[in-house]
Design an enzyme around this catalytic site. Structure first.
Site, PDB file in Angstrom:
ATOM      1  N   TYR A 118       0.831  -1.209   0.000  1.00  0.00           N
ATOM      2  CA  TYR A 118       0.000   0.000   0.000  1.00  0.00           C
ATOM      3  C   TYR A 118       0.869   1.264   0.000  1.00  0.00           C
ATOM      4  O   TYR A 118       0.629   2.209  -0.762  1.00  0.00           O
ATOM      5  CB  TYR A 118      -0.905  -0.030   1.231  1.00  0.00           C
ATOM      6  CG  TYR A 118      -1.786   1.168   1.440  1.00  0.00           C
ATOM      7  CD1 TYR A 118      -2.912   1.380   0.663  1.00  0.00           C
ATOM      8  CD2 TYR A 118      -1.505   2.081   2.463  1.00  0.00           C
ATOM      9  CE1 TYR A 118      -3.733   2.477   0.875  1.00  0.00           C
ATOM     10  CE2 TYR A 118      -2.321   3.177   2.686  1.00  0.00           C
ATOM     11  CZ  TYR A 118      -3.432   3.366   1.882  1.00  0.00           C
ATOM     12  OH  TYR A 118      -4.242   4.460   2.107  1.00  0.00           O
ATOM     13  N   LYS A 161       1.010   4.103  -2.917  1.00  0.00           N
ATOM     14  CA  LYS A 161       0.661   5.498  -2.637  1.00  0.00           C
ATOM     15  C   LYS A 161       1.819   6.446  -2.927  1.00  0.00           C
ATOM     16  O   LYS A 161       1.610   7.583  -3.371  1.00  0.00           O
ATOM     17  CB  LYS A 161       0.194   5.639  -1.187  1.00  0.00           C
ATOM     18  CG  LYS A 161      -1.155   4.985  -0.902  1.00  0.00           C
ATOM     19  CD  LYS A 161      -2.261   5.566  -1.768  1.00  0.00           C
ATOM     20  CE  LYS A 161      -3.633   5.114  -1.329  1.00  0.00           C
ATOM     21  NZ  LYS A 161      -4.705   5.639  -2.217  1.00  0.00           N
TER      22      LYS A 161
END
Length: 304
Positions: free
Chosen positions: A172, A176
């Site tokens: 993640y 991002k």
């Protein structure tokens, strides 16, 4: 109180069936925008799927007097992403703003992170930003070349995890961080076509945070200000998607509770130039001296 800051604009919001995306879609509609509500209706880990969440938000907007249509395409595929633009044009005749928000989690420590979990999170977050943006930007470029330069806006969704790192979220956080870099490139490449591209790093109560950070995300029991309500993030997202933010592009804003912060990324810090090649020992001594002058890094989320 609303101001009509987005009156007449057509806005696409991905992942708008719940949480932050739903809050953004409702906020845009309240400010006069027509909204394409995209959501696959998948579970927290990206599995399953139902048309219910997107349709419910579209119905909610219409019940409040706004204009909205539901879109159930998979934005990690070329056809699904392209159909976002088509749906906006067919339904409302134009496209002004794209809000990339869709995502899910498959948290693991790196030593336990499966390749499939890496690929799935990269796909929904990073590819799921690239493909909708690629098709929207192609439309806006064609408009500009035809003499109809748009006042187009893209709002991407990064995260503090991507800016600082987050233990147990290597996939993640990497996705991002990639979104931030993609935002900077898109802003530089498309300014000539009348497009502004920015990103937010939100902190709010969603399906992705209310379990992992249950205590911090809980609503106050005394009825006071709900700092973690997703609706707190939407005002800056709406402004960034409006005409009012003219000239603002290539920026990242952190939004949480009642706070908005301009995030400042990598910049050159202390430096040394020998004018010739260093030896490893010299390089090490120099690096340590430079680090002594540098600002200490922010702690990684969850680090002990």
């Amino acid at each position: 109180m609303t101001s009509g800051i987005c009156a007449g604009r057509v806005v696409v919001v991905t992942g708008a069936g719940r949480g932050l995306g739903r809050a953004h879609a409702l906020a845009y509609a309240a400010e006069g925008a027509s909204v394409v509500v995209n959501d696959l209706g998948v579970g927290l880990d990206g599995t399953g799927g139902t048309e219910g969440p997107a349709q419910r938000v579209a119905d909610e907007i219409r019940a409040l007097g706004g204009q909205a249509v539901a879109h159930h395409g998979d934005i990690t595929t070329t056809d699904g992403a392209a159909s976002l633009v088509t749906t906006a044009l067919d339904s409302f005749g134009r496209l002004d703003t794209l809000v990339n928000n869709a995502g899910f989690l498959r948290d693991r420590m790196l030593v336990n992170l499966d390749e499939d979990d890496w690929d799935a999170v990269m796909s929904v977050h990073l590819k799921g930003h690239f493909l909708p943006m690629r098709h929207a930007l192609a439309h806006w470029r064609a408009e500009a070349k035809a003499g109809r330069t748009p006042r187009a806006r893209v709002v991407n969704t990064a995260s503090g995890a991507g800016l600082l790192g987050s233990v147990g979220q290597g996939n993640y956080a990497a996705a991002k961080a990639g979104i931030v870099a993609l935002t900077l490139v898109a802003a530089a490449e498309t300014a000539r076509y009348g497009v502004q591209v920015n990103a937010i790093a939100p902190a709010a109560r969603t399906r992705m945070t209310e379990t992992a950070f249950a205590k911090a995300m809980a609503a106050p029991e005394d009825g006071g200000f709900d700092a973690m309500a997703p609706e707190n993030v939407s005002p800056i997202v709406v402004w960034l998607g409006s005409d009012a933010c003219a000239g603002v592009t290539g920026r990242v804003f952190e939004a949480e509770a009642g706070r908005i912060t301009v995030m400042e990324g990598w910049r050159p810090g202390p430096t040394a130039d020998k004018g010739a090649r260093w030896t490893p020992a010299e390089a090490g001594r120099t690096a340590l001296a430079l680090l002594a002058e540098a600002e200490p890094p922010q702690p990684v989320y969850g680090a002990r």
